[in-house]
Design an enzyme around this catalytic site. Structure first.
Site, short mmCIF file in Angstrom:
data_model
loop_
_atom_site.label_atom_id
_atom_site.label_comp_id
_atom_site.label_asym_id
_atom_site.label_seq_id
_atom_site.Cartn_x
_atom_site.Cartn_y
_atom_site.Cartn_z
N VAL A 106 -7.43 5.47 16.39
CA VAL A 106 -6.98 4.50 15.38
C VAL A 106 -8.16 3.64 14.91
O VAL A 106 -8.28 3.34 13.72
CB VAL A 106 -5.84 3.64 15.92
N ASP A 107 -9.03 3.25 15.83
CA ASP A 107 -10.22 2.50 15.43
C ASP A 107 -11.05 3.31 14.43
O ASP A 107 -11.50 2.77 13.41
CB ASP A 107 -11.09 2.20 16.66
N ALA A 108 -11.27 4.58 14.72
CA ALA A 108 -12.09 5.41 13.85
C ALA A 108 -11.43 5.62 12.49
O ALA A 108 -12.08 5.53 11.44
CB ALA A 108 -12.37 6.75 14.51
N ASP A 161 -6.66 -0.27 19.80
CA ASP A 161 -6.45 1.15 19.53
C ASP A 161 -5.25 1.73 20.27
O ASP A 161 -4.35 2.33 19.67
CB ASP A 161 -7.72 1.92 19.89
N ALA A 178 -11.74 2.48 10.52
CA ALA A 178 -13.12 2.31 10.06
C ALA A 178 -13.39 3.13 8.81
O ALA A 178 -13.97 2.64 7.83
CB ALA A 178 -14.10 2.69 11.17
#
Length: 399
Positions: free
Chosen positions: A168-170, A140, A173
């Protein structure tokens, strides 16, 4: 009954982006099988902000509810055969392996499509499967740094500032979640499965569609000023300011209205849009020196009366007790077999007829291995042999 009740998902992903996407499918009713190594995904045991659990850490709990665990050794042919059998009758197959790993394990799209031509196969990567950065770690913070976002906040001369969440991960996802749903809709209409490829780099760029378009279309560079500012492309004042007893967030109010509220007549003669950008540091400094004269509550009351956009700055302790958060039911609480009562963030959407729900907490390693092998029709002697060979592991039931 959830919207996705009857749909089945195989989740081979780790860390955050993949597991969160799969969990959202489970929240909507899909039967999600988390395929993990014999000793469980590493995230189960990794430190999570100093929060220690009995068997699972807080991060794993928050990303893996509504899943069953199949603990299988994909380094063995027998283990890979189990997952291929599982894939024959599922709707979505999701993985976020490093480039080349899925192919090496026989878990890539061509291999899975061979046993299930109608599969929706979701592949999540850091930078894409090919190209000069393909082998880089998709983490991230590194993607926030690469995609320019850190220069959209803060003050000139300060270090680039990362987000306070795993943004960025979210975003990745939800891109994978959205892609899976769109591909399922396409399959409902045509009967055709497909490969859905999502990468963190493109997701982080796409979510900055306004900021990057200001640069690419308008030719306006990122410019951080001498005063702290919440976003380089938004006019002043915009950010967090100290008050007499805390802080207040203030978002781009009309300068004449703000000048009246703060007792700053020099703001009244400024043009909100033009000066709000060109005189950003001057405006910010004026506001910064005035706000410590009253408490946060006093300012918020004054701002609310004038229709100025402002709000409190919460800590997590204040978030969980906030009246609107409680009204919305933004958190869910349930009983977990190992961790006891668990409270985590809930669902980002509501449906009038098919609401999301917690059907089961995050699974223990191999908790559902025997159950899933039984559903595949494996006779008891084959299950025993797989366990004995180490191709799969199963949770030992309490005596």
């Amino acid at each position: 009954m959830g919207i996705l009740d009857g749909y089945r998902v195989v989740d081979l992903s780790i860390a955050m982006a993949g597991p969160l996407a799969a969990m959202r499918l489970g929240d909507l009713g899909a039967d999600v099988v988390k395929v993990e190594p014999p000793d469980g995904e590493w995230q189960r045991r990794a430190p999570a902000g100093g929060a220690e659990g009995v068997e699972l850490n807080a991060s794993f709990l928050s990303l893996n509810r509504n899943k069953r665990s199949l603990a299988v050794n994909l380094k063995t042919e027998a283990g890979r055969a189990v997952v291929r059998d599982l894939a024959r009758n599922v709707d979505v197959f999701l993985q976020n392996y490093r480039p080349g790993v899925a192919e090496r394990l026989g878990m890539d799209y061509p291999s899975i499509r061979e046993v299930n031509p109608a599969i929706v196969y979701v592949s999540v990567s850091g930078y894409g499967d090919t190209g000069p950065y393909a082998a880089r770690p998709g983490q991230d913070l590194l993607l926030q740094a690469l995609t320019g976002a850190m220069y959209s906040v803060g003050r000139d001369g300060d270090p680039p500032a990362p987000s306070g969440t795993y943004a960025v991960d979210a975003i990745t996802a939800y891109s994978a979640f959205e892609g899976a749903l769109a591909a399922l809709l396409h399959r409902e209409r045509t009967g055709e499965g497909q490969l859905v490829s999502v990468n963190m780099l493109d997701a982080a760029i796409a979510v900055q569609m306004q900021e990057l378009s200001v640069y690419t279309v308008g030719g306006v560079p990122q410019r951080r000023g001498t005063e702290p500012h919440g976003h380089t492309y938004i006019r002043a004042p915009y950010g967090v300011f100290a008050t007499k007893d805390g802080h207040v967030a203030l978002a781009m109010p009309p300068l004449d209205v703000l000048g009246d509220a703060l007792g700053l007549p020099e703001l009244a003669g400024m043009d909100t849009d033009t000066d709000g950008h060109s005189r950003r540091d001057e405006i910010t400094a004026l506001v910064r020196t005035r706000l410590p004269h009253r408490t946060t509550a006093e300012w918020l009351e004054l701002f609310d009366e004038r229709g100025i956009w402002a709000g409190p700055v919460h800590s997590y302790a204040e978030v969980v007790t906030d009246p609107q958060v409680r009204h919305n039911g933004s958190f869910v609480t349930y009983r977990h077999p190992a961790e006891g009562e668990v409270t985590t963030p809930g669902f980002p959407y509501t449906f009038s007829a098919t609401p999301p729900a917690v059907h089961r907490g995050a699974p223990l390693t191999g908790e559902h291995t025997r159950e899933l092998l039984d559903e595949l029709g494996y006779p008891p002697e084959r299950v025993t042999a797989l366990l004995a060979d180490g191709a799969v592991t199963a949770r030992q039931e309490a005596p």
